[in-house]
Design an enzyme around this catalytic site. Structure first.
Site, PDB file in Angstrom:
ATOM      1  N   GLU A 272       0.801  -1.222   0.000  1.00  0.00           N
ATOM      2  CA  GLU A 272       0.000   0.000   0.000  1.00  0.00           C
ATOM      3  C   GLU A 272       0.834   1.274   0.000  1.00  0.00           C
ATOM      4  O   GLU A 272       0.638   2.164   0.839  1.00  0.00           O
ATOM      5  CB  GLU A 272      -0.991  -0.048   1.177  1.00  0.00           C
ATOM      6  CG  GLU A 272      -1.873  -1.298   1.089  1.00  0.00           C
ATOM      7  CD  GLU A 272      -2.940  -1.421   2.163  1.00  0.00           C
ATOM      8  OE1 GLU A 272      -2.938  -0.621   3.115  1.00  0.00           O
ATOM      9  OE2 GLU A 272      -3.788  -2.324   2.039  1.00  0.00           O
TER      10      GLU A 272
ATOM     11  N   ASN B 173       2.264  -4.038  -3.728  1.00  0.00           N
ATOM     12  CA  ASN B 173       0.863  -4.421  -3.548  1.00  0.00           C
ATOM     13  C   ASN B 173       0.038  -3.209  -3.126  1.00  0.00           C
ATOM     14  O   ASN B 173       0.520  -2.373  -2.370  1.00  0.00           O
ATOM     15  CB  ASN B 173       0.808  -5.488  -2.433  1.00  0.00           C
ATOM     16  CG  ASN B 173      -0.553  -6.106  -2.261  1.00  0.00           C
ATOM     17  OD1 ASN B 173      -1.124  -6.606  -3.230  1.00  0.00           O
ATOM     18  ND2 ASN B 173      -1.083  -6.079  -1.051  1.00  0.00           N
TER      19      ASN B 173
ATOM     20  N   ASP C   2     -11.757 -10.328  -0.841  1.00  0.00           N
ATOM     21  CA  ASP C   2     -12.934 -10.661  -0.043  1.00  0.00           C
ATOM     22  C   ASP C   2     -14.032  -9.728  -0.521  1.00  0.00           C
ATOM     23  O   ASP C   2     -13.747  -8.696  -1.135  1.00  0.00           O
ATOM     24  CB  ASP C   2     -12.709 -10.596   1.482  1.00  0.00           C
ATOM     25  CG  ASP C   2     -12.071  -9.329   1.998  1.00  0.00           C
ATOM     26  OD1 ASP C   2     -12.172  -8.278   1.327  1.00  0.00           O
ATOM     27  OD2 ASP C   2     -11.475  -9.364   3.100  1.00  0.00           O
TER      28      ASP C   2
ATOM     29  N   HIS D 270     -10.248  -5.957  -2.334  1.00  0.00           N
ATOM     30  CA  HIS D 270     -11.250  -6.028  -1.256  1.00  0.00           C
ATOM     31  C   HIS D 270     -12.497  -5.368  -1.832  1.00  0.00           C
ATOM     32  O   HIS D 270     -12.526  -4.149  -2.016  1.00  0.00           O
ATOM     33  CB  HIS D 270     -10.783  -5.255  -0.018  1.00  0.00           C
ATOM     34  CG  HIS D 270      -9.622  -5.890   0.679  1.00  0.00           C
ATOM     35  ND1 HIS D 270      -9.753  -7.008   1.471  1.00  0.00           N
ATOM     36  CD2 HIS D 270      -8.301  -5.580   0.684  1.00  0.00           C
ATOM     37  CE1 HIS D 270      -8.565  -7.357   1.950  1.00  0.00           C
ATOM     38  NE2 HIS D 270      -7.670  -6.509   1.482  1.00  0.00           N
TER      39      HIS D 270
ATOM     40  N   GLU E 156      -5.773 -10.191  -2.242  1.00  0.00           N
ATOM     41  CA  GLU E 156      -6.484 -10.160  -0.944  1.00  0.00           C
ATOM     42  C   GLU E 156      -7.993 -10.139  -1.125  1.00  0.00           C
ATOM     43  O   GLU E 156      -8.697  -9.359  -0.478  1.00  0.00           O
ATOM     44  CB  GLU E 156      -6.060  -8.928  -0.132  1.00  0.00           C
ATOM     45  CG  GLU E 156      -4.587  -8.880   0.193  1.00  0.00           C
ATOM     46  CD  GLU E 156      -4.200  -7.734   1.112  1.00  0.00           C
ATOM     47  OE1 GLU E 156      -5.087  -7.114   1.732  1.00  0.00           O
ATOM     48  OE2 GLU E 156      -2.993  -7.452   1.203  1.00  0.00           O
TER      49      GLU E 156
HETATM   50  C1  XIL Z   1      -5.240  -7.038   7.915  1.00  0.00           C
HETATM   51  C2  XIL Z   1      -5.467  -8.335   8.678  1.00  0.00           C
HETATM   52  O1  XIL Z   1      -6.405  -9.092   7.982  1.00  0.00           O
HETATM   53  C3  XIL Z   1      -5.944  -8.037  10.071  1.00  0.00           C
HETATM   54  O2  XIL Z   1      -6.016  -9.228  10.838  1.00  0.00           O
HETATM   55  C4  XIL Z   1      -5.011  -7.033  10.747  1.00  0.00           C
HETATM   56  O3  XIL Z   1      -5.527  -6.676  11.987  1.00  0.00           O
HETATM   57  C5  XIL Z   1      -4.834  -5.805   9.892  1.00  0.00           C
HETATM   58  O4  XIL Z   1      -4.373  -6.193   8.621  1.00  0.00           O
HETATM   59  N1  XIL Z   1      -4.641  -4.729   3.453  1.00  0.00           N
HETATM   60  C6  XIL Z   1      -3.535  -5.505   3.673  1.00  0.00           C
HETATM   61  C7  XIL Z   1      -3.555  -6.562   4.701  1.00  0.00           C
HETATM   62  O5  XIL Z   1      -2.558  -5.387   2.936  1.00  0.00           O
HETATM   63  O6  XIL Z   1      -2.290  -6.767   5.272  1.00  0.00           O
HETATM   64  C8  XIL Z   1      -4.577  -6.233   5.776  1.00  0.00           C
HETATM   65  O7  XIL Z   1      -4.660  -7.340   6.680  1.00  0.00           O
HETATM   66  C9  XIL Z   1      -5.905  -5.946   5.136  1.00  0.00           C
HETATM   67  C10 XIL Z   1      -5.825  -4.747   4.238  1.00  0.00           C
END
Ligand code: XIL
Length: 376
Positions: free
Chosen positions: A184, A225, A293, A261, A291
């Site tokens: 990020e 990423n 979801d 996401h 990632e």
């Molecule tokens: C999140 C985890 O899922 C949580 O358990 C933690 O508390 C915070 O981080 N973007 C990312 C991931 O790159 O590393 C994050 O993961 C979610 C958002």
């Protein structure tokens, strides 16, 4: 006497076998009699290799055989929940630690490194023939307190960063196939807390981080990423420009991650996602969906409609990656709603993953499996 005994034993073995087969037969017969015509058609269809009944089997038998299907792993679930572990090894051929390879875990104090939890996941992956995606090495969030409060100068922080990356990537050399080196980078102001890397070092920390990681394990594939970069807005443009700059400067980057996401209540364009991935692939890089979801909490439709829409969106995400030859993995951010990070993060209940919280496969599970097996 001996001879007669042997015949007797042989006879009774044959009798037992015969009796057993008779008692088995009605069971088979009965269960067939209970099948509906549709089920019977499936049961008499040519045998499908068993492995296609899992996500990893579908991926390995699908049109893009080298497309990995991965999941983030929650270490508490992993340690306490046998069902979780068994599905993890059965369904996925790639794992990504959700948190335990982040800096606050691996480098909790200035003079300590802790790999115990990451090592557990690497061992599991090895035992189950899964690849490991490590990281995130550097992120705005979840930086250890000793760094935030340390008051370090630029050159001190660069030294800390170099030692950290060299140590972690060196520890996992040959065991972690790909690293998310910088996570990020465009979100430089997460939760009103500016990125310490940007603030103290400046954007060149990205180039340095990749160079040190490459030196520590020249075989590992190194990724950047970010989230919200699969659209057509300025963030997608900024991401492209940032990565193009790295490539132009000869920074040893191998790939680009798209978090994805998503939310069924927000627009998503499969074609746009493919286009955003493809233009980065044209720079000579690999890409991954890292990632996934999909939230349903913001839709007012019925639960069944929401779950069906979620399933369609999961299929689109897989198809978007399949359309890009350089897209080598789809990673889902967990797999059961029981342990998703979304409810805590958003403050609302949700069901963003592919198994429900009782481990029943949701429509999304079948959508992902079909997409992997049959392509677009
Ligand atoms: C999140 C985890 O899922 C949580 O358990 C933690 O508390 C915070 O981080 N973007 C990312 C991931 O790159 O590393 C994050 O993961 C979610 C958002």
């Amino acid at each position: 006497m001996k001879y007669k005994n042997r015949i007797g034993i042989l006879f009774s073995v044959i009798l037992t076998l015969f009796a057993a087969s008779c008692s088995l037969y009605p069971q088979i017969h009965e269960s067939q009699a209970q099948l509906t015509p549709e089920q019977l058609a499936i049961s008499t269809a040519p045998a499908i290799p068993l492995s296609t009944n899992t996500l990893r089997g579908a991926a390995e038998n699908g049109p893009r055989k080298n497309l990995a299907i991965g999941t983030a792993v929650d270490i508490d679930a992993f340690n306490t929940d046998a069902k979780y572990r068994s599905l993890l090894g059965q369904q996925f051929n790639m794992l990504v630690p959700e948190n335990v390879m982040k800096m606050y875990v691996t480098h909790p104090n200035i003079d300590t490194f802790d790999y115990s939890q990451g090592d557990q996941l690497v061992a599991f992956a090895k035992a189950h023939n899964m690849q490991v995606g490590g990281g995130a090495l550097l992120w705005t969030s979840e930086v250890p307190t000793w760094i935030i409060q340390g008051g370090y100068t630029k050159s001190e922080l660069l030294g800390i960063l170099r030692d950290y990356i060299t140590n972690v990537v060196g520890h996992y050399k040959g065991q972690v196939q790909s690293w998310e080196v910088v996570n990020e980078p465009l979100d430089t102001n997460e939760h009103n807390q500016p990125s310490i890397w940007d603030q103290v070092i400046g954007p060149e920390y990205i180039d340095d981080a990749f160079r040190w990681a490459h030196k520590a394990d020249p075989q590992a594939k190194l990724y950047i990423n970010d989230f919200g970069v699969e659209g057509s807005d300025t963030k997608a443009e900024q991401y492209y420009d940032l990565v193009q700059g790295l490539v132009t400067r000869g920074v040893p980057i191998d790939g680009v991650g798209f978090e994805e996401h998503l939310d069924i209540a927000l627009p998503y364009s499969q074609n746009q996602a493919t286009a955003d991935m493809e233009r980065l692939a044209q720079l000579g890089l690999q890409v991954q969906t890292t990632e996934v979801d999909i939230k349903i909490q913001n839709s007012t439709a019925s639960l069944q409609d929401n779950l069906n829409q979620q399933a369609q969106l999961y299929a689109s995400v897989v198809h978007a990656c399949q359309a890009v030859t350089a897209c080598n993995a789809v990673v889902i951010w967990g797999f059961t709603d029981r342990y998703s990070w979304i409810p805590a993060f958003t403050g609302h209940p949700d069901q963003p993953l592919i198994y429900d919280d009782e481990y029943r496969p949701k429509p999304a599970y079948n959508a992902v499996k079909n997409a992997l097996l049959h392509g677009a």
